[in-house]
Design an enzyme around this catalytic site. Structure first.
Site, PDB file in Angstrom:
ATOM      1  N   SER A   7      35.745  11.806  38.156  1.00 34.27           N
ATOM      2  CA  SER A   7      34.999  13.042  37.958  1.00 34.27           C
ATOM      3  C   SER A   7      34.645  13.241  36.490  1.00 34.27           C
ATOM      4  CB  SER A   7      35.764  14.248  38.504  1.00 34.27           C
ATOM      5  OG  SER A   7      37.038  14.344  37.914  1.00 34.27           O
ATOM      6  N   GLU A   8      35.557  12.835  35.569  1.00 36.43           N
ATOM      7  CA  GLU A   8      35.229  12.867  34.144  1.00 36.43           C
ATOM      8  C   GLU A   8      35.942  11.751  33.391  1.00 36.43           C
ATOM      9  OE1 GLU A   8      34.328  17.472  34.522  1.00 36.43           O
ATOM     10  OE2 GLU A   8      36.181  16.435  34.966  1.00 36.43           O
ATOM     11  N   THR A   9      35.313  11.340  32.306  1.00 39.55           N
ATOM     12  CA  THR A   9      35.883  10.407  31.348  1.00 39.55           C
ATOM     13  C   THR A   9      35.775  11.035  29.967  1.00 39.55           C
ATOM     14  OG1 THR A   9      35.314   8.453  32.655  1.00 39.55           O
ATOM     15  CG2 THR A   9      35.669   8.114  30.303  1.00 39.55           C
TER      16      THR A   9
END
Length: 297
Positions: free
Chosen positions: A45-47
Site C-alpha cells: 500500500s505504501e513504500t
C-alpha cells in the site's frame, strides 16, 4: 546501485498482521520516477524512502509512494518510519520532514525489532464537502440506503492532508459485507484520489471504539489494511460531534480485519472552547524482514 530496505508490519504488535510497509534506507540518489517504480515493484500500500533532512537538527526526510502516486502525508508510513529511525538512532523522539511539513513522533522501544510511535497531525482535518446522494453511495458500496449513517455521524469529505470520503454505516455487520460497485465510483466519490473510508461505532466490542475499511482505486489500492491518513481525516468528523467543549477524547479503531490483516490505530483529539486544537495518531510496528535492491544495470 544497491539499496538496503526493511519490511515492517504496522499498526500491530504481531508479525504477519497489520499493514505492510517497505522502508528504503539512504535513498538520496534516487529520482522521483525511480522511487515510483520501486513502490510499484514492492506493490504494497505504501513504500517509504528515507533521505537526509534538509535541516540538520531533524532526523530524516521521507518520501511516501503508493504503487500509483506520491502522497504528501500518510499515517502508517509515518509510524513505520518513526519506529525504524527510533531503533536506528536509539532516541525517544524523531523529527521527520514530510511533504506536508515537519512531524515530531514520540517513540517507545518494545524490543530490538519493534516499537510504538505517536505523532501530532501536521495539519488538522478540515471539512471539504458534504456527501448527500445516499442512493448513489449505497449502490457504490453494495449496501442499503438506510444502512448509511451511524448515530450522529453522516457522510462527508474531510482532509488532514489527503482527502477521504467518510461514510458511516449502521453497524459492524454492514461494514463486513460491503461489496464494491465500481461503475459509478469516481462520480459518487469525486474528490482527490476517490478514496472512501467506511466506518462505524463498535459498542459491543471490548477492545475498540470504532471499526473501518478503506478503498482507494485512485491510489492503486483495492483495500488498505490500516490507513492513518484516513483516521486523521476522521478526527475532523469525530471532533464535530465530540461531547466536550474543552478536553481530550481518545479512541481505538480497528481496520483490516475483513482482510485478515488486523490493525489497531489509536486516535486522539483535543478541543478548547469547542475548537479542535490537536489531533494525534499512533500505533505499533514490527520489522519482519530486510534485504537489498539491486538496481545496477
Amino acid at each position: 546501485m544497491k539499496l538496503n530496505y526493511l519490511l515492517l508490519d504496522v499498526f500491530t504488535r504481531e508479525r504477519l498482521k497489520g499493514n505492510q510497509l517497505a522502508v528504503v534506507c539512504k535513498a538520496d540518489g534516487l529520482l522521483d520516477g525511480e522511487m515510483q517504480a520501486i513502490a510499484r515493484e514492492f506493490n504494497l500500500s505504501e513504500t517509504v524512502f528515507l533521505l537526509k533532512p534538509h535541516v540538520e537538527r531533524n532526523t530524516a526526510a521521507v518520501r511516501i509512494f503508493t504503487p500509483e502516486v506520491e502522497l504528501p502525508f500518510a499515517g502508517h508510513p509515518t509510524v513505520g518510519a518513526s519506529v525504524v529511525l527510533g531503533l536506528q538512532n536509539k532516541v525517544t523522539a524523531v523529527r521527520i520532514e514530510e511533504k506536508i511539513g515537519l512531524i515530531t513522533a514520540l517513540f517507545e522501544k518494545t524490543d530490538k525489532r519493534s516499537g510504538e510511535a505517536r505523532f501530532a497531525l501536521p495539519r488538522l482535518p478540515t471539512r471539504i464537502a458534504p456527501l448527500e446522494d445516499r442512493a448513489a453511495i449505497a449502490l457504490a458500496l453494495g449496501i442499503e440506503r438506510d444502512e448509511i449513517g451511524c448515530g450522529v455521524y453522516h457522510p462527508a469529505v474531510y482532509s488532514a492532508g489527503v482527502e477521504f470520503h467518510l461514510v458511516p454505516v449502521r453497524d459492524a455487520s454492514v461494514l463486513a459485507r460491503v461489496a464494491l460497485n465500481m461503475g459509478q465510483w469516481a462520480h459518487t466519490f469525486p474528490h482527490g484520489h476517490h478514496s472512501v473510508y467506511i466506518f462505524t461505532e463498535t459498542p459491543n466490542e471490548a477492545d475498540n471504539d470504532l471499526a473501518a475499511r478503506m478503498f482507494s482505486p485512485g491510489m492503486g489500492l483495492a483495500e488498505d489494511p490500516g490507513t492513518g491518513a484516513a483516521a486523521a481525516a476522521l478526527i475532523g468528523l469525530l471532533s464535530e460531534h465530540a461531547d466536550i467543549g474543552t478536553g481530550q477524547v481518545d479512541y481505538v479503531l480497528r481496520q483490516g480485519h475483513e482482510m485478515g490483516r488486523p490493525c489497531r490505530i489509536t486516535i486522539q483529539l483535543r478541543k478548547d472552547n469547542d475548537v479542535l486544537i490537536h489531533g494525534g495518531i499512533g500505533g505499533h510496528a514490527v520489522i519482519v524482514g530486510e534485504g537489498a535492491l539491486d538496481l545496477e544495470a
